[in-house]
Scaffold this active site. Structure first.
Site, PDB file in Angstrom:
ATOM      1  CG  HIS A 151      -0.666  18.552 -12.954  1.00 38.30           C
ATOM      2  ND1 HIS A 151       0.423  18.191 -12.554  1.00 38.30           N
ATOM      3  CD2 HIS A 151      -0.617  19.843 -13.707  1.00 38.30           C
ATOM      4  CE1 HIS A 151       1.614  18.497 -12.881  1.00 38.30           C
ATOM      5  NE2 HIS A 151       0.742  19.908 -13.431  1.00 38.30           N
ATOM      6  CB  CYS A 200      -0.519  13.567  -7.909  1.00 37.22           C
ATOM      7  SG  CYS A 200       1.065  14.514  -8.538  1.00 37.22           S
TER       8      CYS A 200
END
Length: 554
Positions: A151, A200
């Site tokens: 992440h 991301c």
């Protein structure tokens, strides 16, 4: 012609110099001197790496040779890579692909002579300590590669990698700042800096902290390969437990190409552009100021200081030392072999096999127990007859010594959390031919601190008081103006840029209002069938896939 160290090969007046009977003793840096009574000129240095004794060395005068024929090869004084894959998040969606991605990249980089440190599932302190140890391996001319899968997010041109212990509403205080790592790498005078970030880059509305980095050096040797564009998500495929993420699926096919790093990544971007399931959703973004034709395939030419080279080799080796094989002799006459193998730099396989047993013993097995609490181990999957049952999915038993002997496997995770020596008990269960009851013998063994546990990544490193690096931060509201925020300004979908920006434009409060909610960026996947197997590495509201266990063989 004259060798850089001053050894004169010969002196000729022609444009070509041919040297026969070359041996490996002649390997090194060379350049040519063209001169007359009034002036002299020197050619560029060229490293000659000769593989055959009959190899010929040809040098050309810099005054007459055509530019396209000039020799200009770049070399690294060493090549070092830190690979981090975070999957098993405590407060956020679990990921599948990082383990397979780190496994794949480790194998490829080792073929390119990189010293690789591969780590899975690190918390905040462990990530910071790992980077500090990584920086100790860097020196003048070293090629440095940092890969992260997990992440992440990006605010105002600053990228942040999320540790597994990040809280639900994390900010940069809870993460690792990528541009801060770059600043520290530049101070080591590296020859090449490559960041491959498979995460991301959505905006984190909870984060109103603006890090202040100050101006980066104009080293013209840095490449950022982002798995996705600004304000976009990176995806992995829900296929099976061995699948790579989208980025690595294409990167692994190009990584070994003998091309400038930016050229190689441009081709990866073109390949990704042909992927139907992510078209319009994920595209590689390449940001670079690399001014020389440096490639990951460049050879290593050790520095002039052997002490520095030896120290770096030792520092890297410390994190990859396995315990020696143990042979235990039990009172009943059974001899047990205890072996060790590395999956990752922080994951180890322990296997036991019976080498000898008396004829009167009809069956026996050696099982491990009583492990320390600070290593992660699933007791339900210890002492298994196959690696797969022990949750090691890709490690092959055929690669181990005595591969034909039956073994029991136990897998230890999170060795970076080990605070003391690794001690455990070997329990021998056996049965005599004339007795029905099971007999046991026990031996306790200590194997020291294996692999990365020697580095004590759980301990804080001595750094200036800061949140995510050794540099200062300013706490600024989102609507305020601010300067000296490091960012890369460039184009997406693989087009390379050499623009570097240190000033961020003002943001409108109405465009990005502050928020105290959990980090749930908007999910942009459609529900059509072609997208059913895609999962974002961002944090959407829906939970789409299960946890995945660890694997890989060093």
């Amino acid at each position: 012609g004259e060798q850089c160290v001053g050894t004169v090969l010969c002196s000729k007046h022609s444009l070509h110099l041919q040297v026969s009977c070359v041996t490996t003793a002649d390997r090194g840096m060379y350049r040519c001197r063209a001169y007359n009574l009034y002036h002299e000129m020197w050619s560029e240095e060229v490293y000659v790496d000769n593989y055959f004794s009959s190899m010929l060395m040809n040098f050309y005068s810099p005054c007459t040779v055509e530019p396209s024929r000039q020799l200009s090869t770049f070399y690294a004084t060493d090549k070092v890579a830190l690979l981090i894959g975070n999957m098993n998040y405590l407060h956020h969606r679990q990921l599948r692909a990082p383990m397979a991605d780190v496994h794949e990249l480790t194998n490829l980089l080792r073929q390119l002579d990189f010293k690789v440190v591969s780590l899975l599932d690190l918390n905040w302190q462990e990530m910071h300590s790992a980077v500090t140890e990584f920086l100790l391996l860097l020196d003048r001319g070293v090629y440095a590669l940092l890969y992260f899968a997990g992440h992440g997010y990006e605010n105002f041109g600053n990228s942040f990698m999320v540790p597994i212990d990040a809280p639900a509403s994390y900010t940069s205080e809870n993460c690792l700042w990528v541009q801060g790592v770059l600043k520290r790498m530049q101070e080591r005078e590296t020859g090449l800096n490559v960041f491959l970030l498979d995460m991301c880059r959505k905006r984190n509305l909870n984060d109103a902290i603006i890090p202040k980095l100050g101006p980066l050096k104009v080293t013209a040797n840095t490449v950022f390969g982002y798995a996705t564009c600004v304000d976009a998500e990176a995806y992995e495929v829900n296929k099976d437990d061995l699948s790579n993420g989208i980025f690595m699926s294409f990167l692994k096919k190009r990584l070994m190409e003998d091309e400038k790093v930016t050229v190689m990544l441009d081709r990866v971007a073109e390949d990704m552009g042909q992927c139907k399931i992510t078209r319009g959703r994920q595209a590689l973004e390449l940001l670079s100021n690399l001014s020389e034709r440096r490639a990951l395939t460049d050879h290593i030419l050790n520095s002039d200081c052997p002490v520095t080279t030896s120290a770096r080799n030792l520092q890297w080796a410390i994190a990859h030392v396995l315990p020696e094989c143990h042979v235990l002799q039990f009172e009943c006459g059974v001899k047990v072999q205890l072996g060790f193998a590395a999956e990752f730099s922080n994951i180890m396989i322990i296997y036991t096999c019976i080498l000898e047993k008396p004829n009167e013993i009809v069956s026996c097995s050696a099982q491990l127990s009583d492990f320390p609490e600070d290593v992660e181990i699933d007791l339900k999957h210890t002492n298994e007859e196959s690696l797969q049952e022990a949750e090691s999915l890709l490690f092959t038993a055929e690669s181990l010594p005595e591969s034909k002997l039956p073994k029991l496997y136990t897998r230890l995770r999170a060795l970076q959390q080990l605070k003391k020596e690794l001690r455990f008990t070997v329990c021998l269960h056996y049965q005599y031919s004339n007795l029905d009851e099971d007999v046991q013998e026990r031996q306790t063994i200590s194997v020291g601190k294996p692999l990365v546990s020697k580095l004590n990544l759980h301990e804080p490193r001595r750094q200036p008081n800061s949140m995510t690096s050794s540099f200062d931060y300013n706490l600024v509201a989102e609507g305020a103006s601010f300067t000296e925020v490091s960012s890369f300004a460039g184009t997406s979908s693989g087009s390379s840029s050499t623009l570097w920006s240190f000033d961020s434009e003002q943001r409108d409060k109405s465009t990005h209002p502050p928020s105290a909610q959990v980090n749930f960026p908007e999910e942009n996947l459609e529900s059509d069938e072609s997208q059913a197997n895609l999962t974002s590495k961002s944090l959407p509201n829906s939970f789409r896939f299960s946890n995945m266990k660890n694997f890989y063989s060093l």
